[in-house]
Design a protein around this motif. Structure first.
Motif, PDB file in Angstrom:
ATOM      1  N   GLN A  33       0.849  -1.192   0.000  1.00 56.58           N
ATOM      2  CA  GLN A  33       0.000   0.000   0.000  1.00 56.58           C
ATOM      3  C   GLN A  33       0.883   1.240   0.000  1.00 56.58           C
ATOM      4  O   GLN A  33       1.969   1.242   0.582  1.00 56.58           O
ATOM      5  CB  GLN A  33      -0.914   0.004   1.226  1.00 56.58           C
ATOM      6  CG  GLN A  33      -1.880  -1.173   1.274  1.00 56.58           C
ATOM      7  CD  GLN A  33      -2.658  -1.219   2.574  1.00 56.58           C
ATOM      8  OE1 GLN A  33      -2.092  -1.104   3.659  1.00 56.58           O
ATOM      9  NE2 GLN A  33      -3.966  -1.381   2.477  1.00 56.58           N
ATOM     10  N   TYR A  34       0.383   2.283  -0.651  1.00 56.71           N
ATOM     11  CA  TYR A  34       1.173   3.497  -0.825  1.00 56.71           C
ATOM     12  C   TYR A  34       0.302   4.711  -0.522  1.00 56.71           C
ATOM     13  O   TYR A  34      -0.846   4.785  -0.973  1.00 56.71           O
ATOM     14  CB  TYR A  34       1.693   3.565  -2.263  1.00 56.71           C
ATOM     15  CG  TYR A  34       2.368   4.864  -2.637  1.00 56.71           C
ATOM     16  CD1 TYR A  34       3.667   5.126  -2.242  1.00 56.71           C
ATOM     17  CD2 TYR A  34       1.699   5.821  -3.400  1.00 56.71           C
ATOM     18  CE1 TYR A  34       4.292   6.315  -2.590  1.00 56.71           C
ATOM     19  CE2 TYR A  34       2.311   7.005  -3.752  1.00 56.71           C
ATOM     20  CZ  TYR A  34       3.611   7.247  -3.344  1.00 56.71           C
ATOM     21  OH  TYR A  34       4.219   8.419  -3.680  1.00 56.71           O
ATOM     22  N   TYR A  35       0.845   5.649   0.250  1.00 57.32           N
ATOM     23  CA  TYR A  35       0.112   6.877   0.547  1.00 57.32           C
ATOM     24  C   TYR A  35       0.150   7.794  -0.673  1.00 57.32           C
ATOM     25  O   TYR A  35       1.192   8.357  -1.015  1.00 57.32           O
ATOM     26  CB  TYR A  35       0.703   7.579   1.769  1.00 57.32           C
ATOM     27  CG  TYR A  35       0.251   6.960   3.073  1.00 57.32           C
ATOM     28  CD1 TYR A  35      -0.978   7.304   3.629  1.00 57.32           C
ATOM     29  CD2 TYR A  35       1.033   6.013   3.722  1.00 57.32           C
ATOM     30  CE1 TYR A  35      -1.410   6.721   4.815  1.00 57.32           C
ATOM     31  CE2 TYR A  35       0.609   5.429   4.909  1.00 57.32           C
ATOM     32  CZ  TYR A  35      -0.610   5.790   5.449  1.00 57.32           C
ATOM     33  OH  TYR A  35      -1.040   5.208   6.611  1.00 57.32           O
ATOM     34  N   ALA A  36      -0.995   7.917  -1.346  1.00 57.76           N
ATOM     35  CA  ALA A  36      -1.078   8.705  -2.576  1.00 57.76           C
ATOM     36  C   ALA A  36      -1.012  10.196  -2.268  1.00 57.76           C
ATOM     37  O   ALA A  36      -1.216  10.635  -1.130  1.00 57.76           O
ATOM     38  CB  ALA A  36      -2.386   8.386  -3.303  1.00 57.76           C
ATOM     39  N   ARG A  37      -0.735  10.986  -3.310  1.00 60.56           N
ATOM     40  CA  ARG A  37      -0.744  12.441  -3.166  1.00 60.56           C
ATOM     41  C   ARG A  37      -2.120  12.886  -2.688  1.00 60.56           C
ATOM     42  O   ARG A  37      -3.145  12.380  -3.135  1.00 60.56           O
ATOM     43  CB  ARG A  37      -0.409  13.116  -4.493  1.00 60.56           C
ATOM     44  CG  ARG A  37       0.994  12.794  -5.025  1.00 60.56           C
ATOM     45  CD  ARG A  37       2.081  13.269  -4.063  1.00 60.56           C
ATOM     46  NE  ARG A  37       3.420  13.192  -4.631  1.00 60.56           N
ATOM     47  CZ  ARG A  37       4.223  12.140  -4.569  1.00 60.56           C
ATOM     48  NH1 ARG A  37       3.804  11.033  -3.969  1.00 60.56           N
ATOM     49  NH2 ARG A  37       5.431  12.171  -5.106  1.00 60.56           N
ATOM     50  N   SER A  38      -2.136  13.861  -1.793  1.00 58.88           N
ATOM     51  CA  SER A  38      -3.393  14.252  -1.150  1.00 58.88           C
ATOM     52  C   SER A  38      -4.077  15.430  -1.826  1.00 58.88           C
ATOM     53  O   SER A  38      -5.174  15.814  -1.437  1.00 58.88           O
ATOM     54  CB  SER A  38      -3.135  14.599   0.322  1.00 58.88           C
ATOM     55  OG  SER A  38      -2.166  15.638   0.421  1.00 58.88           O
ATOM     56  N   SER A  39      -3.435  16.023  -2.838  1.00 64.77           N
ATOM     57  CA  SER A  39      -4.045  17.164  -3.525  1.00 64.77           C
ATOM     58  C   SER A  39      -3.749  17.084  -5.016  1.00 64.77           C
ATOM     59  O   SER A  39      -2.761  16.465  -5.441  1.00 64.77           O
ATOM     60  CB  SER A  39      -3.509  18.486  -2.966  1.00 64.77           C
ATOM     61  OG  SER A  39      -2.150  18.679  -3.338  1.00 64.77           O
ATOM     62  N   LEU A  40      -4.595  17.735  -5.816  1.00 60.00           N
ATOM     63  CA  LEU A  40      -4.390  17.751  -7.264  1.00 60.00           C
ATOM     64  C   LEU A  40      -3.112  18.501  -7.627  1.00 60.00           C
ATOM     65  O   LEU A  40      -2.443  18.162  -8.612  1.00 60.00           O
ATOM     66  CB  LEU A  40      -5.595  18.391  -7.954  1.00 60.00           C
ATOM     67  CG  LEU A  40      -6.919  17.626  -7.851  1.00 60.00           C
ATOM     68  CD1 LEU A  40      -8.022  18.384  -8.575  1.00 60.00           C
ATOM     69  CD2 LEU A  40      -6.788  16.216  -8.415  1.00 60.00           C
ATOM     70  N   LYS A  41      -2.743  19.489  -6.834  1.00 61.99           N
ATOM     71  CA  LYS A  41      -1.516  20.243  -7.095  1.00 61.99           C
ATOM     72  C   LYS A  41      -0.289  19.344  -6.985  1.00 61.99           C
ATOM     73  O   LYS A  41       0.598  19.359  -7.849  1.00 61.99           O
ATOM     74  CB  LYS A  41      -1.406  21.414  -6.116  1.00 61.99           C
ATOM     75  CG  LYS A  41      -0.168  22.275  -6.318  1.00 61.99           C
ATOM     76  CD  LYS A  41      -0.132  23.426  -5.320  1.00 61.99           C
ATOM     77  CE  LYS A  41       1.134  24.270  -5.505  1.00 61.99           C
ATOM     78  NZ  LYS A  41       1.176  25.395  -4.520  1.00 61.99           N
ATOM     79  N   LYS A  42      -0.237  18.546  -5.917  1.00 57.98           N
ATOM     80  CA  LYS A  42       0.895  17.630  -5.738  1.00 57.98           C
ATOM     81  C   LYS A  42       0.887  16.543  -6.810  1.00 57.98           C
ATOM     82  O   LYS A  42       1.942  16.125  -7.296  1.00 57.98           O
ATOM     83  CB  LYS A  42       0.843  17.004  -4.349  1.00 57.98           C
ATOM     84  CG  LYS A  42       1.086  17.995  -3.217  1.00 57.98           C
ATOM     85  CD  LYS A  42       0.987  17.310  -1.863  1.00 57.98           C
ATOM     86  CE  LYS A  42       1.235  18.302  -0.731  1.00 57.98           C
ATOM     87  NZ  LYS A  42       1.094  17.645   0.600  1.00 57.98           N
ATOM     88  N   LEU A  43      -0.314  16.074  -7.164  1.00 58.93           N
ATOM     89  CA  LEU A  43      -0.430  15.059  -8.207  1.00 58.93           C
ATOM     90  C   LEU A  43       0.055  15.615  -9.542  1.00 58.93           C
ATOM     91  O   LEU A  43       0.745  14.923 -10.295  1.00 58.93           O
ATOM     92  CB  LEU A  43      -1.883  14.599  -8.325  1.00 58.93           C
ATOM     93  CG  LEU A  43      -2.160  13.472  -9.326  1.00 58.93           C
ATOM     94  CD1 LEU A  43      -1.515  12.173  -8.867  1.00 58.93           C
ATOM     95  CD2 LEU A  43      -3.672  13.283  -9.511  1.00 58.93           C
ATOM     96  N   TRP A  44      -0.300  16.859  -9.849  1.00 60.92           N
ATOM     97  CA  TRP A  44       0.135  17.492 -11.099  1.00 60.92           C
ATOM     98  C   TRP A  44       1.657  17.535 -11.172  1.00 60.92           C
ATOM     99  O   TRP A  44       2.252  17.162 -12.186  1.00 60.92           O
ATOM    100  CB  TRP A  44      -0.443  18.903 -11.205  1.00 60.92           C
ATOM    101  CG  TRP A  44       0.010  19.621 -12.448  1.00 60.92           C
ATOM    102  CD1 TRP A  44       1.214  20.239 -12.655  1.00 60.92           C
ATOM    103  CD2 TRP A  44      -0.713  19.752 -13.671  1.00 60.92           C
ATOM    104  NE1 TRP A  44       1.288  20.759 -13.927  1.00 60.92           N
ATOM    105  CE2 TRP A  44       0.118  20.473 -14.575  1.00 60.92           C
ATOM    106  CE3 TRP A  44      -1.977  19.347 -14.094  1.00 60.92           C
ATOM    107  CZ2 TRP A  44      -0.293  20.786 -15.870  1.00 60.92           C
ATOM    108  CZ3 TRP A  44      -2.380  19.665 -15.386  1.00 60.92           C
ATOM    109  CH2 TRP A  44      -1.544  20.373 -16.256  1.00 60.92           C
ATOM    110  N   ARG A  45       2.290  17.974 -10.112  1.00 59.19           N
ATOM    111  CA  ARG A  45       3.752  18.080 -10.124  1.00 59.19           C
ATOM    112  C   ARG A  45       4.398  16.705 -10.304  1.00 59.19           C
ATOM    113  O   ARG A  45       5.362  16.551 -11.064  1.00 59.19           O
ATOM    114  CB  ARG A  45       4.249  18.719  -8.827  1.00 59.19           C
ATOM    115  CG  ARG A  45       5.757  18.948  -8.806  1.00 59.19           C
ATOM    116  CD  ARG A  45       6.203  19.688  -7.549  1.00 59.19           C
ATOM    117  NE  ARG A  45       7.613  20.026  -7.625  1.00 59.19           N
ATOM    118  CZ  ARG A  45       8.608  19.199  -7.324  1.00 59.19           C
ATOM    119  NH1 ARG A  45       8.329  17.978  -6.908  1.00 59.19           N
ATOM    120  NH2 ARG A  45       9.869  19.574  -7.425  1.00 59.19           N
ATOM    121  N   GLN A  46       3.862  15.697  -9.609  1.00 58.65           N
ATOM    122  CA  GLN A  46       4.414  14.345  -9.700  1.00 58.65           C
ATOM    123  C   GLN A  46       4.367  13.829 -11.130  1.00 58.65           C
ATOM    124  O   GLN A  46       5.384  13.365 -11.676  1.00 58.65           O
ATOM    125  CB  GLN A  46       3.635  13.400  -8.780  1.00 58.65           C
ATOM    126  CG  GLN A  46       4.107  11.955  -8.829  1.00 58.65           C
ATOM    127  CD  GLN A  46       3.210  11.023  -8.015  1.00 58.65           C
ATOM    128  OE1 GLN A  46       2.104  11.398  -7.623  1.00 58.65           O
ATOM    129  NE2 GLN A  46       3.680   9.818  -7.764  1.00 58.65           N
TER     130      GLN A  46
END
Length: 552
Positions: A425-438
């Protein structure tokens, strides 16, 4: 006394001792690996209870001995089918097939050496079993000759299918056959075929040197390499999930490469080295993930090496299932299902998008339930010989270093095997901003991977940048030409429609509360990756033909 025994019967079938009595006796005798096996028929209704009891025993004793489970079923016919159902198979690690009686023959034939060979070869092709139990027992019982050319043919088929030939103390193999089998280099297992604890560990004709090699194969040492930077909030849970494996603790080490943390991560790591789990802390002055990985790999003492994220939690049977997957597949790297965790509603929704084939394409480890050979796995268990063969991670790669490494392994003929029983299991990015950068950075550095390994790219990986390019191009045309507005409407409209359909289906399955954010999560994944890829084409425009690495 052997240090391992891969065929022991219990009271679930015709044994005289309970599973727990067997495990306790094996530990007292200093054994390293055992397989608990019972006779099964398709009509047997106890298999689920058998599996549950083995799970309980692993949780209680797994840190002291590696425990595998198996079912022994008879061949039903010379077509290679065995007396077991798919549902029964799903409960155990290995299927042992044996000639308990003469299998059903084709009309007008009788059981002879050729029928023996045909049964085994067909079973290998259809993969109806993993281990061929006491193979020559029926030949001796029927006074049939054990022809060495037939044994050679059987061993070749077993080796090609990555199946195993059992040396069985209850049904011993004659010296000539034993030599033929060992010279064929087919995988072997050693078994007492014990029906009481007094018989466990009986020798079966395999010398001590070969036994120790088998122990290393069935209970390899694992090294976890964990790059760390300011992970004080998560690293304790990660290391605890490593320490809680149902696997001998003396066969596990964790190596943390710290890139200059300022939040107390090193103090947390130091406290975890408390005598139960071996934990080592290394300084990573370059402060990039690939360099930290390479530092850990150079220090690793394991037979298998796992690069673990500092936000990843492992299921207790993660290692034992990796061993099983490596044994049945013969792959250079094994891995499994990778679920997303989050403590926030937005993070949970992002996790759903990242677990969808629509969201992330061909990443089997996020959604597949079918074991198969694949082109990558998450948190894979690499055989340590891989790093000696193809080198370490490319330190030029700020992102996608695992991508580049795996492509390099594929180019050398390496194999990746996915098994859904391996779970993390992996703790996913908690916001769209962090997801965008990733995903923007993933897309950008994918270009550099493509420049180094163009033949490993897949068509699906060009879909997001093609979509973004079409969106940008049609938007520019729309300013000047009516046709451009039509194209923009077609491109954007078809995507929005597909996005909404998948979002509704996902929300229907996993909860309507996710519906509002899901379309934006999918769009963030696709647009950020696609735009990042296009930026990468500009950023690395002058690197075509430059396949140099940052390996040191």
């Amino acid at each position: 006394m052997m240090p391992m025994d891969l065929h022991i019967h219990s009271t679930f079938s015709d044994g005289h001792n309970t599973l727990e009595e067997i495990v306790q006796h094996a530990i007292a005798d200093g054994m390293r690996v055992i397989m608990l096996v019972d006779h099964v028929r398709r009509s047997s209704d106890w298999v689920a209870a058998f599996s549950e009891e083995i799970h309980r025993l692993r949780m209680r004793y797994g840190k002291r001995i590696a425990i595998f489970s198996g079912l022994e079923a008879k061949f039903l016919s010379t077509d290679g089918d065995v007396d077991i159902t798919d549902e029964q198979r799903s409960h155990v690690d290995f299927i042992l097939a044996a000639f308990h009686r003469i299998p059903l023959l084709h009309h007008g034939t009788e059981f002879d050496l050729s029928a023996w060979v045909r049964t085994i070869l067909t079973g290998c092709k259809t993969r109806t079993f993993d281990i061929l139990a006491h193979p020559t027992g029926i030949l001796h019982r029927l006074s049939l000759p054990v022809d060495q050319s037939a044994v050679t043919e059987v061993c070749a088929a077993l080796k090609e299918a990555n199946r195993w030939f059992e040396f069985n103390a209850r049904h011993p193999i004659d010296p000539e056959t034993s030599e033929t089998v060992l010279c064929s280099e087919v995988g072997i297992t050693v078994a007492s075929d014990a029906h009481s604890i007094s018989e466990i560990g009986r020798k079966c004709g395999v010398d001590q040197e070969a036994l120790m090699r088998l122990v290393a194969t069935w209970c390899p040492k694992f090294s976890f390499v964990i790059p760390v930077y300011n992970e004080a909030r998560s690293i304790r849970k990660v290391l605890e999930s490593v320490a809680n494996q149902v696997y001998p603790l003396d066969q596990i080490e964790a190596i943390c490469s710290d890139g200059g943390s300022t939040d107390g991560s090193c103090d947390v790591i130091a406290k975890m080295d408390n005598g139960s789990l071996t934990v080592r802390l290394l300084d990573n002055p370059q402060k990039i993930a690939a360099a930290g990985m390479n530092l850990g790999i150079r220090e690793a003492q394991g037979d298998c090496i796992i690069i673990l994220g500092a936000h990843t939690l492992l299921e207790p049977d993660f290692l034992i299932q990796n061993v099983r997957a490596a044994l049945v597949s013969g792959a250079d790297c094994t891995g499994g299902r990778h679920a997303n965790l989050s403590e926030t509603r937005s993070g949970q929704t992002i996790g759903l998008a990242m677990s969808s084939a629509f969201g992330i394409g061909g990443s089997h480890y996020r959604y597949s339930i079918i074991p198969s050979f694949v082109d990558t796995v998450a948190y894979g268990a690499y055989n340590s010989r891989v790093f000696k063969s193809i080198g370490l991670f490319d330190e030029e790669m700020v992102r996608n270093q695992d991508d580049e490494f795996n492509y390099r392994l594929l180019e050398r003929g390496g194999k990746f095997y996915f098994d859904p029983r391996i779970r993390s299991q992996y703790y996913a990015r908690s916001s769209l901003k962090k997801l965008w950068r990733q995903y923007f950075l993933y897309g950008c550095w994918k270009v550099r991977v493509m420049q180094k390994h163009p033949r490993q790219m897949r068509l699906r990986q060009f879909v997001p940048p093609t979509f973004v390019a079409a969106l940008i191009g049609s938007s520019m045309l729309a300013v000047f030409f009516p046709l451009g507005r039509v194209l923009l409407g077609l491109v954007a409209g078809s995507y929005v429609l597909a996005n909404l359909i998948v979002s509704i289906r996902t929300a229907y399955k996993d909860g309507w509360s996710h519906l509002l954010l899901l379309p934006f999560a999918f769009a963030t994944l696709h647009l950020s990756y696609g735009l990042g890829f296009l930026v990468g084409l500009i950023k690395f425009w002058n690197r075509w033909g430059d396949k140099g690495t940052g390996l040191k």
